[in-house]
Scaffold this active site. Structure first.
Site, PDB file in Angstrom:
ATOM      1  N   LYS A 103       0.887  -1.162   0.000  1.00 57.70           N
ATOM      2  CA  LYS A 103       0.000   0.000   0.000  1.00 57.70           C
ATOM      3  C   LYS A 103       0.930   1.218   0.000  1.00 57.70           C
ATOM      4  O   LYS A 103       1.193   1.830   1.036  1.00 57.70           O
ATOM      5  CB  LYS A 103      -0.893  -0.054   1.238  1.00 57.70           C
ATOM      6  CG  LYS A 103      -2.152   0.753   1.125  1.00 57.70           C
ATOM      7  CD  LYS A 103      -3.122   0.388   2.246  1.00 57.70           C
ATOM      8  CE  LYS A 103      -4.208   1.434   2.362  1.00 57.70           C
ATOM      9  NZ  LYS A 103      -5.014   1.623   1.156  1.00 57.70           N
TER      10      LYS A 103
HETATM   11  N1  PPE Z   1      -7.609  -1.999  -2.813  1.00 61.23           N
HETATM   12  C1  PPE Z   1      -7.081  -0.776  -2.731  1.00 61.23           C
HETATM   13  C2  PPE Z   1      -6.368  -0.227  -3.907  1.00 61.23           C
HETATM   14  C3  PPE Z   1      -7.201  -0.059  -1.544  1.00 61.23           C
HETATM   15  O1  PPE Z   1      -6.649   1.145  -1.461  1.00 61.23           O
HETATM   16  C4  PPE Z   1      -7.905  -0.601  -0.455  1.00 61.23           C
HETATM   17  C5  PPE Z   1      -8.071   0.172   0.811  1.00 61.23           C
HETATM   18  C6  PPE Z   1      -8.463  -1.890  -0.605  1.00 61.23           C
HETATM   19  C7  PPE Z   1      -8.289  -2.553  -1.797  1.00 61.23           C
HETATM   20  C8  PPE Z   1      -9.184  -2.577   0.516  1.00 61.23           C
HETATM   21  O2  PPE Z   1      -8.294  -2.936   1.522  1.00 61.23           O
HETATM   22  P1  PPE Z   1      -8.757  -3.070   3.032  1.00 61.23           P
HETATM   23  O3  PPE Z   1      -9.000  -1.710   3.556  1.00 61.23           O
HETATM   24  O4  PPE Z   1      -7.620  -3.770   3.694  1.00 61.23           O
HETATM   25  O5  PPE Z   1      -9.987  -3.891   3.028  1.00 61.23           O
HETATM   26  N2  PPE Z   1      -8.215   1.572   0.625  1.00 61.23           N
HETATM   27  C9  PPE Z   1      -7.988   2.479   1.732  1.00 61.23           C
HETATM   28  C10 PPE Z   1      -7.773   3.883   1.232  1.00 61.23           C
HETATM   29  C11 PPE Z   1      -8.937   4.748   1.017  1.00 61.23           C
HETATM   30  C12 PPE Z   1      -8.522   6.197   0.805  1.00 61.23           C
HETATM   31  O6  PPE Z   1      -9.317   6.945   0.268  1.00 61.23           O
HETATM   32  O7  PPE Z   1      -7.425   6.576   1.177  1.00 61.23           O
HETATM   33  C13 PPE Z   1      -9.050   2.329   2.794  1.00 61.23           C
HETATM   34  O8  PPE Z   1     -10.109   1.776   2.550  1.00 61.23           O
HETATM   35  O9  PPE Z   1      -8.774   2.763   3.909  1.00 61.23           O
END
Ligand code: PPE
Length: 310
Positions: free
Chosen positions: A160
């Site tokens: 990330k």
């Molecule tokens: N894919 C991506 C690209 C992503 O950024 C997230 C989280 C997910 C999948 C889901 O991952 P999880 O939160 O572990 O279920 N995205 C974060 C960023 C949002 C933002 O605007 O900044 C979040 O949901 O916190």
């Protein structure tokens, strides 16, 4: 989404006032994007606020940093405790969003990040439904993006990483400007990867499918993992594998998962109505169970919660 300031931010082991959490304009990450972050939520429970799957998020932060060869100058335990401390000192009893950030600070310029000072910050703020209350209830619209998801050998999709979100922003802007709520990105081999900040699920013939993150170049979502467990516990079969854009068009139901977004139904993809064009029955059941789990209402998921006051 506009920020609602809270009181304090954790910076490199110190607790500073929100307005004093500043960096120099020559902060390395601001120029080159090398850094890692997390998105975590705390929810109100009947025993004070609880952070959902906190340790897993902090471990993922360290894993992201490891990929970039950034050495975090704190331990997992220290950042777990600092996160809980931020929820406490900011009186986030009703729940909040939590943003830990590992970045490279001031003092070096040029592409070699190795000599840079490593900085860590943790901020919290109240954040409502990421894709809107209406979206949670009635579903959102998706557009398959003309932007392709990162190739894992161009950008490490398991991380990330700060700069990696340029790809998400390009896709998000394209989708919004075209009148859709959110974008779906395909991997370079054409399979469905994920959305700009969410993983994706489809339901066809009573079976739930979601892309296998490492094959599809998607982030291994912690919400995705939670939802797979919840769906299995509800008696549904979940298969992780290749999904094509036409599987989205022909789905009976589809939904997104993410910490910020939570569980959001999809009502149309590229102007094809998904199922009945509203939140489907399996999505409703999974969404309801997810919200009960994060609020500490389901004993079998208690181990996912980290109580802030205990
Ligand atoms: N894919 C991506 C690209 C992503 O950024 C997230 C989280 C997910 C999948 C889901 O991952 P999880 O939160 O572990 O279920 N995205 C974060 C960023 C949002 C933002 O605007 O900044 C979040 O949901 O916190």
């Amino acid at each position: 989404m506009p920020l609602t300031p809270t009181k304090k931010i954790w910076m490199d082991g110190e607790i500073v006032n929100w307005e004093d959490a500043q960096v120099h304009v020559l902060t390395h990450t601001l120029h080159y994007g090398t850094g890692a972050f997390e998105g975590i939520r705390a929810y109100k429970t009947d025993r004070g606020p609880a952070v959902f799957r906190l340790r897993e998020h902090i471990v993922r932060l360290f894993n992201s940093a490891k990929i970039f060869m950034i050495e975090v100058p704190f331990t997992v335990d220290e950042l777990v405790e600092a996160t809980k401390e931020m929820v406490r000192v900011n009186d986030m009893g009703d729940g909040c969003y939590i943003r830990p950030l590992v970045y490279l600070g001031y003092g070096e310029m040029g592409l070699n990040p190795l000599p840079c000072p490593v900085r860590v910050a943790i901020a919290v703020w109240p954040w409502g439904a990421y894709l809107g209350d209406e979206g949670l209830e009635n579903g959102i619209t998706l557009k398959v993006s003309s932007w392709v998801r990162h190739d894992p050998n161009a950008m490490p999709t398991a991380a990330k990483g700060v700069g990696m979100y340029v790809n998400s922003s390009l896709a998000k802007v394209e989708a919004l400007k075209s009148g859709y709520d959110e974008a779906v990105l395909l991997a370079s081999d054409g399979q469905v990867s994920e959305c700009t900040g969410e993983n994706l699920f489809v339901v066809r013939g009573g079976v739930i499918y979601t892309p296998h993150s490492s094959d599809a170049g998607a982030l291994e979502g912690i919400t995705q993992d939670s939802v797979i467990t919840i769906a299995n516990d509800l008696g549904y079969e979940v298969r992780q594998g290749t999904i094509l854009r036409t599987d989205l068009y022909l789905a009976d139901e589809a939904f997104l998962t993410g910490t910020a977004a939570e569980v959001v139904p999809v009502r149309a993809v590229d102007d094809r109505i998904v199922g009945e064009g509203r939140r489907g029955p399996m999505t409703t059941e999974i969404q309801r169970t997810y919200f009960s789990a994060v609020r500490g209402e389901l004993p079998q998921y208690e181990h996912w919660l980290d109580r802030v006051d205990s």
